[in-house]
Design a protein around this motif. Sequence first.
Motif, PDB file in Angstrom:
ATOM      1  N   LEU A 187      38.250  51.239  33.549  1.00 27.81           N
ATOM      2  CA  LEU A 187      38.224  50.936  32.109  1.00 27.81           C
ATOM      3  C   LEU A 187      38.955  49.646  31.732  1.00 27.81           C
ATOM      4  CD1 LEU A 187      38.601  54.310  30.188  1.00 27.81           C
ATOM      5  CD2 LEU A 187      36.719  52.686  30.051  1.00 27.81           C
ATOM      6  N   PRO A 188      40.175  49.400  32.218  1.00 30.46           N
ATOM      7  CA  PRO A 188      40.849  48.155  31.803  1.00 30.46           C
ATOM      8  C   PRO A 188      40.080  46.895  32.194  1.00 30.46           C
ATOM      9  CG  PRO A 188      42.431  49.670  32.753  1.00 30.46           C
ATOM     10  CD  PRO A 188      41.069  50.247  33.010  1.00 30.46           C
ATOM     11  N   ALA A 189      39.414  46.916  33.340  1.00 28.14           N
ATOM     12  CA  ALA A 189      38.669  45.729  33.779  1.00 28.14           C
ATOM     13  C   ALA A 189      37.442  45.487  32.919  1.00 28.14           C
ATOM     14  CB  ALA A 189      38.270  45.864  35.249  1.00 28.14           C
ATOM     15  N   VAL A 190      36.682  46.536  32.632  1.00 25.25           N
ATOM     16  CA  VAL A 190      35.459  46.337  31.854  1.00 25.25           C
ATOM     17  C   VAL A 190      35.745  46.157  30.367  1.00 25.25           C
ATOM     18  CG1 VAL A 190      33.934  47.488  33.490  1.00 25.25           C
ATOM     19  CG2 VAL A 190      34.977  48.821  31.686  1.00 25.25           C
ATOM     20  N   ALA A 191      36.849  46.704  29.878  1.00 26.84           N
ATOM     21  CA  ALA A 191      37.186  46.548  28.458  1.00 26.84           C
ATOM     22  C   ALA A 191      37.462  45.093  28.111  1.00 26.84           C
ATOM     23  CB  ALA A 191      38.384  47.420  28.099  1.00 26.84           C
ATOM     24  N   GLN A 192      37.783  44.284  29.106  1.00 26.19           N
ATOM     25  CA  GLN A 192      38.026  42.860  28.869  1.00 26.19           C
ATOM     26  C   GLN A 192      36.747  42.147  28.397  1.00 26.19           C
ATOM     27  OE1 GLN A 192      41.180  41.642  29.225  1.00 26.19           O
ATOM     28  NE2 GLN A 192      41.820  43.684  29.851  1.00 26.19           N
TER      29      GLN A 192
END
Length: 144
Positions: A17-22
Motif C-alpha cells: 500500500l505505501p508504494a502504490v499510494a504514492q
Amino acid sequence: MAEADPELAARLFVQMLPAVAQRLSGPLAYDIEIDGLGTWHVAVEGNGGGARVTRGSNGATDFTIASDAAGIAALAARQSPLRLMASGKLHVRGKRRRALKLRALANGPEPTIADALAAGAELDADAIYRALAYLIDPEWTRGH
C-alpha cells in the motif's frame, strides 16, 4: 496465490500500500477494512506531499473499502472492482466519486518490496517467505 491463499495475498497487498499510494494525487483519505486482518488508513497529501499508511482508522475519511481477504486478493489480481462490487465481495462506503481516484493505482510498474520499504512500509517477513513458493515453478523442482 489469490485463489490458493487469499489471506497471504491480502497481507502482501497491505504491505505494498505505501508504494502504490504514492501514485495518487491528493488530498485524499480512505480506509481499507479487511475481515480478519484489520483496517488501514491511507492519507494522500496534496501538492506532491506523499502518502501515509497507518494501521487503524482515524475517522477522517472520504470513503471506506471493505472486503474479506479473498475480495482484496481478487482486487490485487486485477479483477474488475465493479464486478467485485456487483457480486458483493467488495463494498465502498462514503464518497464513491472520490474512490474513482484509485484508478491511478493501476498505472505504472508493479511495486517491489524495495519500493514499499522506501515508502515506509513495515516488512512482513512471514508473508514474504510464504510467498516464495509461488515464485518458483513446480516443474523446476520436480524430482528433488
